[in-house]
Design a protein around this motif. Structure first.
Motif, PDB file in Angstrom:
ATOM      1  N   PRO A   9       4.363   3.408 -13.851  1.00  0.00           N
ATOM      2  CA  PRO A   9       4.686   3.014 -12.476  1.00  0.00           C
ATOM      3  C   PRO A   9       4.410   1.534 -12.244  1.00  0.00           C
ATOM      4  O   PRO A   9       3.481   0.980 -12.812  1.00  0.00           O
ATOM      5  N   ILE A  10       5.276   0.932 -11.436  1.00  0.00           N
ATOM      6  CA  ILE A  10       5.005  -0.435 -10.997  1.00  0.00           C
ATOM      7  C   ILE A  10       3.750  -0.353 -10.155  1.00  0.00           C
ATOM      8  O   ILE A  10       3.685   0.421  -9.212  1.00  0.00           O
ATOM      9  N   ILE A  11       2.787  -1.113 -10.516  1.00  0.00           N
ATOM     10  CA  ILE A  11       1.520  -1.036  -9.796  1.00  0.00           C
ATOM     11  C   ILE A  11       1.548  -2.039  -8.667  1.00  0.00           C
ATOM     12  O   ILE A  11       1.630  -3.241  -8.895  1.00  0.00           O
ATOM     13  N   ALA A  12       1.495  -1.526  -7.455  1.00  0.00           N
ATOM     14  CA  ALA A  12       1.519  -2.409  -6.286  1.00  0.00           C
ATOM     15  C   ALA A  12       0.350  -3.369  -6.326  1.00  0.00           C
ATOM     16  O   ALA A  12       0.423  -4.468  -5.812  1.00  0.00           O
ATOM     17  N   THR A  13      -0.742  -2.942  -6.985  1.00  0.00           N
ATOM     18  CA  THR A  13      -1.907  -3.802  -7.075  1.00  0.00           C
ATOM     19  C   THR A  13      -1.530  -5.128  -7.734  1.00  0.00           C
ATOM     20  O   THR A  13      -2.038  -6.168  -7.366  1.00  0.00           O
ATOM     21  N   SER A  14      -0.606  -5.090  -8.701  1.00  0.00           N
ATOM     22  CA  SER A  14      -0.169  -6.337  -9.328  1.00  0.00           C
ATOM     23  C   SER A  14       0.473  -7.242  -8.296  1.00  0.00           C
ATOM     24  O   SER A  14       0.234  -8.443  -8.274  1.00  0.00           O
ATOM     25  N   ASN A  15       1.286  -6.652  -7.422  1.00  0.00           N
ATOM     26  CA  ASN A  15       1.911  -7.426  -6.355  1.00  0.00           C
ATOM     27  C   ASN A  15       0.858  -7.941  -5.394  1.00  0.00           C
ATOM     28  O   ASN A  15       0.924  -9.069  -4.931  1.00  0.00           O
ATOM     29  N   GLN A  16      -0.120  -7.099  -5.081  1.00  0.00           N
ATOM     30  CA  GLN A  16      -1.182  -7.523  -4.180  1.00  0.00           C
ATOM     31  C   GLN A  16      -1.983  -8.646  -4.818  1.00  0.00           C
ATOM     32  O   GLN A  16      -2.357  -9.612  -4.157  1.00  0.00           O
ATOM     33  N   GLN A  17      -2.229  -8.532  -6.126  1.00  0.00           N
ATOM     34  CA  GLN A  17      -2.952  -9.598  -6.799  1.00  0.00           C
ATOM     35  C   GLN A  17      -2.135 -10.880  -6.793  1.00  0.00           C
ATOM     36  O   GLN A  17      -2.693 -11.971  -6.686  1.00  0.00           O
ATOM     37  N   ALA A  18      -0.812 -10.752  -6.879  1.00  0.00           N
ATOM     38  CA  ALA A  18       0.043 -11.935  -6.796  1.00  0.00           C
ATOM     39  C   ALA A  18      -0.080 -12.573  -5.419  1.00  0.00           C
ATOM     40  O   ALA A  18      -0.167 -13.791  -5.299  1.00  0.00           O
ATOM     41  N   ILE A  19      -0.101 -11.740  -4.379  1.00  0.00           N
ATOM     42  CA  ILE A  19      -0.301 -12.271  -3.023  1.00  0.00           C
ATOM     43  C   ILE A  19      -1.662 -12.949  -2.940  1.00  0.00           C
ATOM     44  O   ILE A  19      -1.796 -14.048  -2.427  1.00  0.00           O
ATOM     45  N   HIS A  20      -2.691 -12.287  -3.502  1.00  0.00           N
ATOM     46  CA  HIS A  20      -4.028 -12.877  -3.484  1.00  0.00           C
ATOM     47  C   HIS A  20      -4.067 -14.180  -4.281  1.00  0.00           C
ATOM     48  O   HIS A  20      -4.693 -15.142  -3.866  1.00  0.00           O
ATOM     49  N   ALA A  21      -3.374 -14.213  -5.430  1.00  0.00           N
ATOM     50  CA  ALA A  21      -3.356 -15.429  -6.241  1.00  0.00           C
ATOM     51  C   ALA A  21      -2.671 -16.559  -5.485  1.00  0.00           C
ATOM     52  O   ALA A  21      -3.158 -17.691  -5.474  1.00  0.00           O
ATOM     53  N   GLN A  22      -1.549 -16.234  -4.837  1.00  0.00           N
ATOM     54  CA  GLN A  22      -0.845 -17.234  -4.035  1.00  0.00           C
ATOM     55  C   GLN A  22      -1.742 -17.699  -2.903  1.00  0.00           C
ATOM     56  O   GLN A  22      -1.862 -18.889  -2.639  1.00  0.00           O
ATOM     57  N   THR A  23      -2.379 -16.746  -2.254  1.00  0.00           N
ATOM     58  CA  THR A  23      -3.283 -17.069  -1.157  1.00  0.00           C
ATOM     59  C   THR A  23      -4.428 -17.932  -1.657  1.00  0.00           C
ATOM     60  O   THR A  23      -4.815 -18.906  -1.020  1.00  0.00           O
ATOM     61  N   HIS A  24      -4.972 -17.564  -2.819  1.00  0.00           N
ATOM     62  CA  HIS A  24      -6.099 -18.311  -3.372  1.00  0.00           C
ATOM     63  C   HIS A  24      -5.696 -19.748  -3.695  1.00  0.00           C
ATOM     64  O   HIS A  24      -6.446 -20.680  -3.440  1.00  0.00           O
ATOM     65  N   ALA A  25      -4.487 -19.922  -4.232  1.00  0.00           N
ATOM     66  CA  ALA A  25      -4.019 -21.264  -4.553  1.00  0.00           C
ATOM     67  C   ALA A  25      -3.892 -22.109  -3.283  1.00  0.00           C
ATOM     68  O   ALA A  25      -4.297 -23.263  -3.255  1.00  0.00           O
ATOM     69  N   LYS A  26      -3.316 -21.503  -2.242  1.00  0.00           N
ATOM     70  CA  LYS A  26      -3.180 -22.218  -0.974  1.00  0.00           C
ATOM     71  C   LYS A  26      -4.542 -22.428  -0.324  1.00  0.00           C
ATOM     72  O   LYS A  26      -4.742 -23.368   0.437  1.00  0.00           O
ATOM     73  N   CYS A  27      -5.455 -21.543  -0.630  1.00  0.00           N
ATOM     74  CA  CYS A  27      -6.774 -21.558   0.000  1.00  0.00           C
ATOM     75  C   CYS A  27      -7.529 -22.837  -0.310  1.00  0.00           C
ATOM     76  O   CYS A  27      -8.245 -23.355   0.526  1.00  0.00           O
ATOM     77  N   ALA A  28      -7.391 -23.346  -1.509  1.00  0.00           N
ATOM     78  CA  ALA A  28      -8.142 -24.534  -1.904  1.00  0.00           C
ATOM     79  C   ALA A  28      -7.916 -25.687  -0.935  1.00  0.00           C
ATOM     80  O   ALA A  28      -8.849 -26.395  -0.575  1.00  0.00           O
ATOM     81  N   GLU A  45       0.838  -1.206   0.000  1.00  0.00           N
ATOM     82  CA  GLU A  45       0.000   0.000   0.000  1.00  0.00           C
ATOM     83  C   GLU A  45       0.872   1.255   0.000  1.00  0.00           C
ATOM     84  O   GLU A  45       0.615   2.206  -0.731  1.00  0.00           O
ATOM     85  N   ALA A  46       1.915   1.243   0.822  1.00  0.00           N
ATOM     86  CA  ALA A  46       2.820   2.396   0.897  1.00  0.00           C
ATOM     87  C   ALA A  46       3.495   2.631  -0.452  1.00  0.00           C
ATOM     88  O   ALA A  46       3.571   3.771  -0.931  1.00  0.00           O
ATOM     89  N   GLN A  47       3.969   1.565  -1.070  1.00  0.00           N
ATOM     90  CA  GLN A  47       4.633   1.701  -2.364  1.00  0.00           C
ATOM     91  C   GLN A  47       3.672   2.233  -3.422  1.00  0.00           C
ATOM     92  O   GLN A  47       4.044   3.088  -4.225  1.00  0.00           O
ATOM     93  N   GLU A  48       2.456   1.748  -3.392  1.00  0.00           N
ATOM     94  CA  GLU A  48       1.471   2.238  -4.357  1.00  0.00           C
ATOM     95  C   GLU A  48       1.178   3.718  -4.130  1.00  0.00           C
ATOM     96  O   GLU A  48       1.107   4.501  -5.080  1.00  0.00           O
ATOM     97  N   LEU A  49       1.033   4.121  -2.877  1.00  0.00           N
ATOM     98  CA  LEU A  49       0.776   5.537  -2.586  1.00  0.00           C
ATOM     99  C   LEU A  49       1.954   6.407  -3.007  1.00  0.00           C
ATOM    100  O   LEU A  49       1.755   7.516  -3.525  1.00  0.00           O
ATOM    101  N   MET A  50       3.166   5.931  -2.808  1.00  0.00           N
ATOM    102  CA  MET A  50       4.344   6.704  -3.217  1.00  0.00           C
ATOM    103  C   MET A  50       4.420   6.836  -4.734  1.00  0.00           C
ATOM    104  O   MET A  50       4.844   7.868  -5.242  1.00  0.00           O
ATOM    105  N   GLU A  51       4.014   5.793  -5.447  1.00  0.00           N
ATOM    106  CA  GLU A  51       4.094   5.823  -6.903  1.00  0.00           C
ATOM    107  C   GLU A  51       2.943   6.580  -7.552  1.00  0.00           C
ATOM    108  O   GLU A  51       3.135   7.223  -8.571  1.00  0.00           O
ATOM    109  N   ARG A  52       1.763   6.484  -6.979  1.00  0.00           N
ATOM    110  CA  ARG A  52       0.581   6.975  -7.668  1.00  0.00           C
ATOM    111  C   ARG A  52       0.000   8.272  -7.123  1.00  0.00           C
ATOM    112  O   ARG A  52      -0.974   8.767  -7.662  1.00  0.00           O
ATOM    113  N   THR A  53       0.570   8.788  -6.040  1.00  0.00           N
ATOM    114  CA  THR A  53       0.036  10.020  -5.464  1.00  0.00           C
ATOM    115  C   THR A  53       1.170  10.999  -5.202  1.00  0.00           C
ATOM    116  O   THR A  53       2.340  10.646  -5.310  1.00  0.00           O
ATOM    117  N   ASP A  54       0.783  12.200  -4.857  1.00  0.00           N
ATOM    118  CA  ASP A  54       1.760  13.213  -4.462  1.00  0.00           C
ATOM    119  C   ASP A  54       1.831  13.334  -2.944  1.00  0.00           C
ATOM    120  O   ASP A  54       2.336  14.327  -2.431  1.00  0.00           O
TER     121      ASP A  54
END
Length: 158
Positions: A127-146, A70-79
């Motif tokens: 900008p590197i979108i932190a959301t992509s990283n978050q989605q990767a965490i969610h994807a990893q979590t989702h895979a383990k979730c099953a 979240e911090a990285q995304e705010l630094m990249e996408r906001t002032d």
């Protein structure tokens, strides 16, 4: 317990507990795990156990990684200034946020932001979108979730 109607976050992971935990981290910032559990109407041990089973890491580590993204995304996408970001993410002082950030990235927030902006300028990339990283965490979590959430359900309901 479900995802709130004002869920303004990332693409859902497919696991309501993870999505709600992420939502609460974004909404309230850095808090003790027991506070998130209270809001979710869970025992602290239940939240910690579920995050460990589903995400493969402690609830505190998951929270910290999520706050970093979240911090990285705010630094990249906001002032927003580092001070504003620290406050938004629930840190009592900018120095506490800087120490947190430095521990996880080995650089100060302003150094990281400067380096990312310089890299973007040199390469012309978006900008590197932190959301992509978050989605990767969610994807990893989702895979383990099953597997893991089924185990948690069995353990909790035995």
């Amino acid at each position: 317990m479900g995802v709130p109607p004002d869920f303004d976050g990332n693409r859902p992971s497919g696991n309501n507990l993870i999505d709600l935990f992420a939502y609460l981290i974004r909404k309230y910032g850095r808090m003790d795990t027991s506070e998130y559990a209270r809001i979710m109407q869970l025992k602290t041990s239940e939240l910690r156990g579920a995050i460990l089973a589903i995400g493969g890491m402690s609830a505190m580590e998951w929270r910290n990684r999520y706050l970093l993204l979240e911090a990285q995304e705010l630094m990249e996408r906001t002032d927003m200034s580092i001070t504003e970001i620290a406050a938004k993410l629930g840190f009592s002082q900018p120095s506490v946020f800087s120490k947190f950030f430095r521990t996880l990235t080995k650089s100060q927030p302003w150094e990281w932001a400067h380096r990312e902006k310089k890299n973007r300028a040199q390469t012309g990339r978006e900008p590197i979108i932190a959301t992509s990283n978050q989605q990767a965490i969610h994807a990893q979590t989702h895979a383990k979730c099953a597997i893991s959430s089924a185990k948690f359900f069995v353990i909790k309901n035995v």
